[in-house]
Design an enzyme around this catalytic site. Structure first.
Site, short mmCIF file in Angstrom:
data_model
loop_
_atom_site.label_atom_id
_atom_site.label_comp_id
_atom_site.label_asym_id
_atom_site.label_seq_id
_atom_site.Cartn_x
_atom_site.Cartn_y
_atom_site.Cartn_z
N HIS A 96 70.75 46.24 80.78
CA HIS A 96 69.99 45.12 80.21
C HIS A 96 70.23 43.86 81.05
CE1 HIS A 96 68.49 42.10 77.49
NE2 HIS A 96 67.82 43.07 76.90
N GLY A 174 62.99 36.89 75.08
CA GLY A 174 63.41 35.83 74.16
C GLY A 174 62.73 34.50 74.41
N SER A 214 59.46 39.81 74.28
CA SER A 214 58.64 39.11 73.29
C SER A 214 57.53 39.98 72.69
CB SER A 214 58.07 37.82 73.89
OG SER A 214 59.12 36.97 74.30
#
Ligand code: 13P
Length: 251
Positions: A96, A174, A214
């Site tokens: 990630h 985010g 998102s």
């Protein structure tokens, strides 16, 4: 063909009580909708054991957000692949961008982590994606290609039964800014072409490639409708049962 997947990455959110409440809410909500994809959640490591127990009779699968590459030893604060397996976790997210940025995980470390996960029969959700700078300078295809070549494209063809790819452009994580469905499709098709070049189309056609950044109930359907987008890795919107269920229902 390949699986559609909606995976929630809870990141460092939800204590023990909140984990229990959210899983119970999800179990209930998912009984009300038709589910046409695999569903995974990734609570924090301290809550994995309870998450596995709470999803025993549920469609929800539990994955970890990270693991250490070593089998055991003097690595204070770390958790191994074997330990994940021991508590019933079958999947782990690796690479990630937050692990890469804040914890210095580079291609070498990720190569070791992926190898250790696969040796222990864990499925890997391998994340990668370009920064805003890379996108602006039109370097995004090169960056993604090297992130894949340096870690997963040297694995054996048979390993790919246990690997899911997650393209997460860093600029969309985010931020509320999503890659357009066209941008996602363009990159996913490129990723699949790399798989075709390396392994041939029968392997490439079976690899699920998720989009992350998102994703919300309001944009999931359009993004997931693209041919090479096989689902999503969801951050913020996986923390609310109704939003996560809405995204799952997009399939
Ligand atoms: P958001 O959905 O909050 O943008 O996070 C995406 C992500 O990082 C999932 O791993």
């Amino acid at each position: 063909m390949r699986n559609n997947i909606v995976a929630g990455n809870w990141k460092m959110n939800n204590d023990a009580t909140q984990t229990r409440v959210l899983i119970n809410d999800l179990n209930k909500a998912l009984e009300e909708v038709s589910i046409n994809c695999r569903v995974l959640i990734s609570p924090t490591s301290i809550n994995l054991t309870s998450a596995v127990a709470l999803t025993q009779d549920s469609v929800i699968e539990v994955s970890a957000q990270n693991m250490h590459q070593a089998k055991s030893g003097a690595f204070t604060g770390e958790i191994s692949a074997e330990m994940l397996k021991d508590v019933g976790v079958k999947t782990v997210i690796l690479g990630h961008s937050e692990r890469r940025t804040y914890f210095g995980e580079d291609d070498k470390i990720l190569t070791e982590k992926v190898a250790s996960a696969l040796e222990n029969n864990l499925e890997v959700i391998f994340c990668f994606g370009e920064s805003l700078e890379d996108r602006k300078s039109e370097n995004h295809f090169n960056v993604v290609e090297s992130q894949l070549k340096n870690v997963v494209l040297s694995l054996s063809a048979s390993s790919w039964k246990h690997i899911v790819l997650a393209y997460e452009p860093v600029w969309a994580i985010g931020t509320g800014e999503t890659a357009s469905p066209e941008q996602a499709q363009e990159m996913h098709a490129f990723i699949r072409s790399l798989l075709v070049d390396t392994y041939g189309s029968s392997v490439a056609e079976h690899v699920s490639i998720l989009y992350g950044g998102s994703v919300k109930p309001t944009n999931a359907r359009e993004i997931f409708s693209k041919e090479d987008v096989d689902g999503g890795l969801i951050g913020g919107a996986s923390l609310k049962a109704s939003d996560f269920t809405g995204i799952i229902s997009a399939f």
